[in-house]
Design an enzyme around this catalytic site. Sequence first.
Site, mmCIF file in Angstrom:
data_model
loop_
_atom_site.group_PDB
_atom_site.id
_atom_site.type_symbol
_atom_site.label_atom_id
_atom_site.label_comp_id
_atom_site.label_asym_id
_atom_site.label_seq_id
_atom_site.Cartn_x
_atom_site.Cartn_y
_atom_site.Cartn_z
ATOM 1 N N PHE A 75 0.858 -1.181 0.000
ATOM 2 C CA PHE A 75 0.000 0.000 0.000
ATOM 3 C C PHE A 75 0.896 1.234 0.000
ATOM 4 O O PHE A 75 1.150 1.862 1.033
ATOM 5 C CB PHE A 75 -0.913 -0.017 1.229
ATOM 6 C CG PHE A 75 -2.007 1.011 1.195
ATOM 7 C CD1 PHE A 75 -3.095 0.843 0.364
ATOM 8 C CD2 PHE A 75 -1.937 2.133 1.998
ATOM 9 C CE1 PHE A 75 -4.112 1.787 0.334
ATOM 10 C CE2 PHE A 75 -2.946 3.082 1.982
ATOM 11 C CZ PHE A 75 -4.043 2.911 1.149
ATOM 12 N N GLY A 76 1.417 1.580 -1.181
ATOM 13 C CA GLY A 76 2.325 2.717 -1.318
ATOM 14 C C GLY A 76 1.813 3.715 -2.327
ATOM 15 O O GLY A 76 1.705 3.399 -3.525
ATOM 16 N N PHE A 77 1.517 4.935 -1.874
ATOM 17 C CA PHE A 77 0.972 5.973 -2.742
ATOM 18 C C PHE A 77 1.566 7.329 -2.349
ATOM 19 O O PHE A 77 2.066 7.498 -1.236
ATOM 20 C CB PHE A 77 -0.556 6.034 -2.634
ATOM 21 C CG PHE A 77 -1.256 4.772 -3.058
ATOM 22 C CD1 PHE A 77 -1.631 4.570 -4.367
ATOM 23 C CD2 PHE A 77 -1.522 3.774 -2.132
ATOM 24 C CE1 PHE A 77 -2.253 3.407 -4.762
ATOM 25 C CE2 PHE A 77 -2.150 2.603 -2.507
ATOM 26 C CZ PHE A 77 -2.517 2.417 -3.834
ATOM 27 N N GLN A 104 -1.598 -8.728 8.854
ATOM 28 C CA GLN A 104 -1.188 -7.899 7.721
ATOM 29 C C GLN A 104 0.270 -7.501 7.908
ATOM 30 O O GLN A 104 0.632 -6.865 8.900
ATOM 31 C CB GLN A 104 -2.068 -6.651 7.619
ATOM 32 C CG GLN A 104 -1.505 -5.548 6.734
ATOM 33 C CD GLN A 104 -1.363 -5.970 5.268
ATOM 34 O OE1 GLN A 104 -2.123 -6.793 4.786
ATOM 35 N NE2 GLN A 104 -0.400 -5.412 4.575
ATOM 36 N N HIS A 143 4.709 -3.807 3.048
ATOM 37 C CA HIS A 143 5.868 -3.911 2.172
ATOM 38 C C HIS A 143 7.139 -3.480 2.905
ATOM 39 O O HIS A 143 7.116 -2.648 3.799
ATOM 40 C CB HIS A 143 5.668 -3.089 0.899
ATOM 41 C CG HIS A 143 5.345 -1.641 1.148
ATOM 42 N ND1 HIS A 143 5.106 -0.755 0.132
ATOM 43 C CD2 HIS A 143 5.220 -0.934 2.285
ATOM 44 C CE1 HIS A 143 4.851 0.436 0.631
ATOM 45 N NE2 HIS A 143 4.908 0.349 1.936
ATOM 46 N N ASN A 144 8.262 -4.094 2.520
ATOM 47 C CA ASN A 144 9.608 -3.799 3.037
ATOM 48 C C ASN A 144 9.806 -4.223 4.488
ATOM 49 O O ASN A 144 10.819 -3.877 5.097
ATOM 50 C CB ASN A 144 9.932 -2.299 2.915
ATOM 51 C CG ASN A 144 9.605 -1.730 1.559
ATOM 52 O OD1 ASN A 144 9.869 -2.345 0.536
ATOM 53 N ND2 ASN A 144 9.003 -0.553 1.547
ATOM 54 N N HIS A 155 8.497 2.044 9.690
ATOM 55 C CA HIS A 155 9.898 2.428 9.907
ATOM 56 C C HIS A 155 10.345 2.283 11.362
ATOM 57 O O HIS A 155 11.333 2.894 11.771
ATOM 58 C CB HIS A 155 10.154 3.868 9.429
ATOM 59 C CG HIS A 155 9.924 4.067 7.963
ATOM 60 N ND1 HIS A 155 10.880 3.768 7.013
ATOM 61 C CD2 HIS A 155 8.836 4.512 7.294
ATOM 62 C CE1 HIS A 155 10.395 4.047 5.812
ATOM 63 N NE2 HIS A 155 9.150 4.479 5.949
#
Length: 305
Positions: free
Chosen positions: A132-134, A186, A189-190, A226
């Site tokens: 989910f990257g926007f 869930q 990503h990364n 992060h």
Amino acid sequence: MMAVILPRTVRRAAEAALSLHSVPPRAACHFARSLGGVSSACSMEFVSWQNGGGILHRAASVDPTAVVEAGAVVHSGAVLGKEVVVGSGAVVGPSVSIGQSTRVGYNVVLSNCSVGEFCIIHNGSSIGQDGFGFFVDEAGQVKKKPQMLCARIGDHVEIGANTCIDRGSWRETTVGNHTKIDNLVQIGHNVVIGKCCMICGQVGIAGSATLGDYVTLGGRVAIRDHVSVASKIRSPPRAPETESLRAALVPCRRHPSVRLAANSLVTKDIQEPGDYGGFPAVPINEWRRQIANLRLFSKKASVKR
């Protein structure tokens, strides 16, 4: 009656649909081609697998001992090791690799990922989809960030039902060896998860978080993006065992790893092993004091009324 009511093409489609349950896959493909449409799954590049009745692409590499059950599809470039079992309804995408003796449950979807040996992936899980990257561009429109990397699952990993693990964008999403993941988790990503972690149900780990080894997350724990969580303390050498060494070993035995209570929220790095809880997460004793003080305060307030 059908011949009178239905046009010829629609009638042929209805008859084909009714008979697909009783014909082998290759014959079903012939039906589809005769109606003028050829799907990728029914093209001549896909063949029926003799061990289970699933469908394989000719360019897939599948060990003869692997079982691909009826209704499962293995795409081109996929690699299935010895004694792998792929359940009905599962989809193994292009270039996915699955290690020896791994069991893939019903309706699992694997794409852009590799799975190690002796793993268990329960029903309905999805691994390797886009994260989910926007971002918002100068015109104020929401644009998608490229999600081009993969997800890597280690050996002896168990993944619960309906769990989702996104693939990476700037680094690969990784799950270490012997990690166990519950249902409805869930993993963004990364994310990098160490070895021998225990992740309970409904946990949410936001993108680019890092978990060390032997981390335990209670149910519905949330970890911010992060954020880093420390690994288990490695015990110093035991010989010779002096008084100073015994004193040094006490915190190692008491808090060997990071454990987070249920419903906790991690908003900043956890650098010391121990038990944590709360919203935001703090050392467990501090959290208990906060709860006790809040309870006392609420009692005093009710008395004043």
